[in-house]
Design a protein around this motif. Structure first.
Motif, mmCIF file in Angstrom:
data_model
loop_
_atom_site.group_PDB
_atom_site.id
_atom_site.type_symbol
_atom_site.label_atom_id
_atom_site.label_comp_id
_atom_site.label_asym_id
_atom_site.label_seq_id
_atom_site.Cartn_x
_atom_site.Cartn_y
_atom_site.Cartn_z
ATOM 1 N N GLU A 1 0.823 -1.207 0.000
ATOM 2 C CA GLU A 1 0.000 0.000 0.000
ATOM 3 C C GLU A 1 0.860 1.261 0.000
ATOM 4 N N ARG B 1 2.078 1.632 -3.517
ATOM 5 C CA ARG B 1 1.033 2.172 -4.389
ATOM 6 C C ARG B 1 0.886 3.694 -4.170
ATOM 7 N N ALA B 2 0.887 4.101 -2.921
ATOM 8 C CA ALA B 2 0.707 5.524 -2.606
ATOM 9 C C ALA B 2 1.866 6.351 -3.186
ATOM 10 N N LEU C 1 3.885 5.507 -5.715
ATOM 11 C CA LEU C 1 3.826 5.492 -7.186
ATOM 12 C C LEU C 1 2.776 6.482 -7.683
ATOM 13 N N GLU C 2 1.648 6.496 -7.002
ATOM 14 C CA GLU C 2 0.554 7.377 -7.423
ATOM 15 C C GLU C 2 0.945 8.850 -7.229
ATOM 16 N N ALA C 3 1.530 9.139 -6.091
ATOM 17 C CA ALA C 3 1.951 10.526 -5.835
ATOM 18 C C ALA C 3 3.005 10.956 -6.851
ATOM 19 N N ARG D 1 3.442 9.778 -9.868
ATOM 20 C CA ARG D 1 2.823 9.964 -11.180
ATOM 21 C C ARG D 1 2.152 11.342 -11.249
ATOM 22 N N ARG D 2 1.426 11.702 -10.209
ATOM 23 C CA ARG D 2 0.766 13.017 -10.210
ATOM 24 C C ARG D 2 1.775 14.154 -10.310
ATOM 25 N N SER E 1 8.379 6.546 -13.122
ATOM 26 C CA SER E 1 8.678 5.347 -12.336
ATOM 27 C C SER E 1 9.510 4.413 -13.196
ATOM 28 N N LEU F 1 1.443 -3.642 -9.708
ATOM 29 C CA LEU F 1 1.735 -2.203 -9.651
ATOM 30 C C LEU F 1 2.790 -1.814 -10.693
ATOM 31 N N GLN G 1 0.939 -1.523 -13.849
ATOM 32 C CA GLN G 1 0.064 -0.352 -13.844
ATOM 33 C C GLN G 1 0.841 0.950 -14.044
ATOM 34 N N TYR G 2 2.011 1.020 -13.444
ATOM 35 C CA TYR G 2 2.771 2.274 -13.503
ATOM 36 C C TYR G 2 3.913 2.222 -14.525
#
Lengths: 475, 475
Positions: free
Chosen positions: A219, A222-223, A225-227, A229-230, A235, A259, A262-263
């Motif tokens: 988790e 994921r957090a 990677l998401e941050a 990407r924004r 990545s 993940l 996805q990224y």
């Protein structure tokens, strides 16, 4: 006799070679009598040698005497069954013979034609190894010297896969987006080293938290990677570990692989130590999710009876590795097509005939025997953990995993509470006592700031009696 | 007998070891009877092995038979005195014994304490080598596997020396000035590979023209450095070569060193091949200007009787190498101060006991013998060049240098003018004839677009009669 020729007398090699084999045989016979950890002081070994090189030579037999007198007590015996530090490595008798032959051939397998047998035996034996480990079909394999290098090559390919023209345009003189490597806080230092060398910098390496079992916290990954990407961060790669160095914990490949996909990150799996356990059918679960891996490193020189150096990189994207590294100058052009020229897949041009020793290990012992020995290590680790758990002032500090056991001495105060500072000191004293015994060698590390003792079982000669001796000191 | 233990019978090693020594001795005796260049077709070697790994083992003696039947004809014999391709490398009987012992110890010298003798013997023998070569006092030395890696480490240190915080901040997410590596158009491909891996890209490597003797053109270098400075490009490193791969030409270190100082660039000297010649006092001029070098690579595994792998990096700035690479995780912390932990000076954590074989070579042969053999190579190269120069349809294509001779067949048309296309084809046919002889192996390259034959002499067993055979085919 021609003075300008070396080694005009092969009989001399015969004599010295047989003497050296006797020396090695005696070494193997008496290794348990030698202290595992060398006891010399800094400078002691160097002080035994002349300051200047010898002008005139002397017979090899007298050099064997020097090995006994000047060198042997300066060796920390990784080849002692009581070596439990770092990751115990294990060579073997077959592996020693393999190295002897390799040194005699003294070839450089940079191109197929510079010794077809080097390239082709490497392909054969790496496919054997892949099957033995239960890895997916179709992987490309290459032997290099160390996991450090193999991880470096994998991350270099990941960097190239970003599509930023780094090979042609470089990373200076223009602004590239921030690119990152992700790995857990339990990851081996070689991942950081590779990332630094490749120009990611500490700023380009994000350490993902590990959970209570020292596995990468998916988790948190994921957090992050998401941050990233924004924020426009690219990545580049995620490094998952099967058998981390501190505790042999196993990162959850299935979720990490999802993940990575996805990224758009390269998934590198560091199984340098742990991978060997997968030659046991019952341990194949280690690879759950490995289909998503772009690259995997496994070290036969760690836990598969092959003398250092022999580290294997598997990848399902050899074409990217080749795009990253291939450079063929005129003096290395050859006419063969449809052959692998291994120099195209890495940084190093020179290549020893390392497949020979790995082939000899497979052929001499056979997979069943190799499985028995590794199963024995796993069993001994479980038994050691159980024995330690029974001791009142010892605590296991991580779930027992693979062939590693991690523990610590506990010291309680009058109120029965654990005094962590005192426990650190008691653990340190215990490490010193174990290592001073000469019968075992362990290396400490820190988990969450606290000193712990690691016992890593991995030598082909280790039996329960060697762990009994360690237990005696602990008791 | 404990089934979970490997190698329970050392007597088995004794038998197999003595058999292997006999095998190696016979190999050394008959090496001249074997064709230098392997004649197998692609896939032929691989086809001799099973598709799956063996479940059960078999005796090592039967593996030696397999080496004869399945592997030997797939070996291109770098250990044949008629090997003149690439750079001939030379092992030795002492070097083979050294590798046998290293494989038996099977240590990892990453830290001083993980085998003090590995670190200290390396320091002793690299100081011997430094003295033998006549290099300046005070250089720090480290053995790595290949010149490719040593050049990579040197250029990584040069990158760090730029003061751009690359280790901490990385090379992405911010705009760095364009940074460049300079080397001549004769430089070995490993320099390009290292530069690409380090993120310089092709855009960050400038090839300096070479002069009519294939030495770096210092005026061109000066002009490029000056233009780059005016354009805000950072000059990171200059790579000079002592003994280039195509022609063994020697770059002018004195002038290049002055420019490196003037423009603040790291000077790396690639003497991987040529450096060994400097053990001859009369060849010390090779080092004229070497005081300015920040790093130097010399390969004992090339031309100093030490089996691959053994490449040495010397630097006068070990602190920068350490700043670039040192990373000490908790599990590798040790208490000793004032010792060298070689893992701090490079990318690779694993370190074989390579100093042992180099020490054995020095001790068994002595410097005088090593000098005689190398002097013999230089003499044979001069004699070969003189013999070729007498042949009407052969032209030397570069000044004869060190142990390398470069020539070409010339075909003239009716008007007596050289037909370059026909000469290329005739030269190619000559290469094929030489290599088909089984007695010699040469590798061609191109100089100024024209095919040439390189003869690189460097094997300890090579005598004039081996070059006579080559001459016979040419004639």
């Amino acid at each position: 006799m021609n003075d300008e020729v070396l080694d005009s007398d092969v009989e001399e090699f015969r004599r010295a070679g047989h003497a050296a084999v006797e020396w090695v045989a005696r070494y193997l016979e008496r290794r348990e009598e030698l202290p595992v950890l060398s006891r010399v002081e800094p400078g002691e070994i160097a002080g035994r040698f002349d300051n200047a090189p010898p002008l005139h030579g002397r017979p090899m037999e007298s050099l064997l005497d020097d090995v006994d007198r000047k060198i042997l007590d300066g060796v920390t015996h990784w080849n002692h069954p009581g070596f439990f530090a770092y990751f115990a490595i294990t060579g073997s008798q077959a592996g020693i013979i393999g190295e002897l032959l390799s040194a005699a051939f003294n070839v450089n397998g940079m191109l197929w034609r510079t010794s077809p047998a080097v390239t082709e035996l490497e392909q054969v034996v790496l496919d054997w190894l892949r099957q033995a480990l239960g890895l997916p079909a179709g992987l490309f394999g290459i032997i290099n010297d160390t996991a450090s290098i193999n991880t470096f090559l994998a991350l270099a390919a990941a960097r190239e896969q970003l599509g930023l023209d780094i090979r042609s345009e470089g990373m200076t003189g223009r602004e590239l987006p921030l690119c990152r490597i992700y790995c857990s806080d339990q990851t081996h230092s070689s991942i950081d080293k590779a990332a630094l060398a490749l120009g990611f910098g500490f700023a380009g390496v994000t350490k993902i938290r590990s959970d209570s079992r020292y596995r990468m916290d998916v988790e948190h990954l994921r957090a992050v990677l998401e941050a990233d990407r924004r924020n426009g961060v690219r990545s580049c790669a995620i490094v998952a570990t099967v058998g981390t160095t501190p505790t042999a914990s196993i990162d959850p490949l299935v979720q990490i692989g999802a993940l990575a996909e996805q990224y758009g990150a390269w998934l590198h799996v560091d199984a340098a130590y742990g991978g060997s356990a997968a030659i046991l059918p019952e341990m194949r679960w280690l690879w759950d999710g490995v289909d998503a891996a772009d690259s995997i490193v496994v070290n036969p020189h760690k836990w598969m009876f092959t003398p250092v150096d022999c580290s294997v990189l598997y990848t399902r994207k050899p074409e990217i590795l080749k795009e990253t590294f291939s450079l063929v100058p005129e003096y290395l052009r050859t006419s063969e097509s449809d052959v692998i020229n291994y120099m195209d897949y890495g940084l190093q041009l020179g290549r020893r005939f390392r497949a020979l020793k790995l082939w000899m290990v497979f052929e001499h012992y056979g997979l069943e025997k190799m499985r028995q020995v590794i199963a024995g290590h796993l069993k001994m680790a479980r038994k050691l953990a159980a024995s330690l758990a029974e001791l009142p002032d010892i605590a296991l500090m991580a779930p027992q995993s693979l062939s590693v056991v991690v523990f610590r001495r506990l010291v309680r105060n009058g109120a029965g509470e654990v005094d962590q500072e005192e426990s650190d000191r008691a653990t340190e004293r215990l490490v010193e006592r174990i290592n001073a015994s000469g019968e075992s060698f362990v290396s400490p590390t820190r988990l969450e700031g606290r000193l712990v003792i690691r016992v890593a079982i991995g030598h082909g000669q280790t039996e329960w009696r060697h762990l009994e001796r360690l237990l005696q000191v602990v008791r």
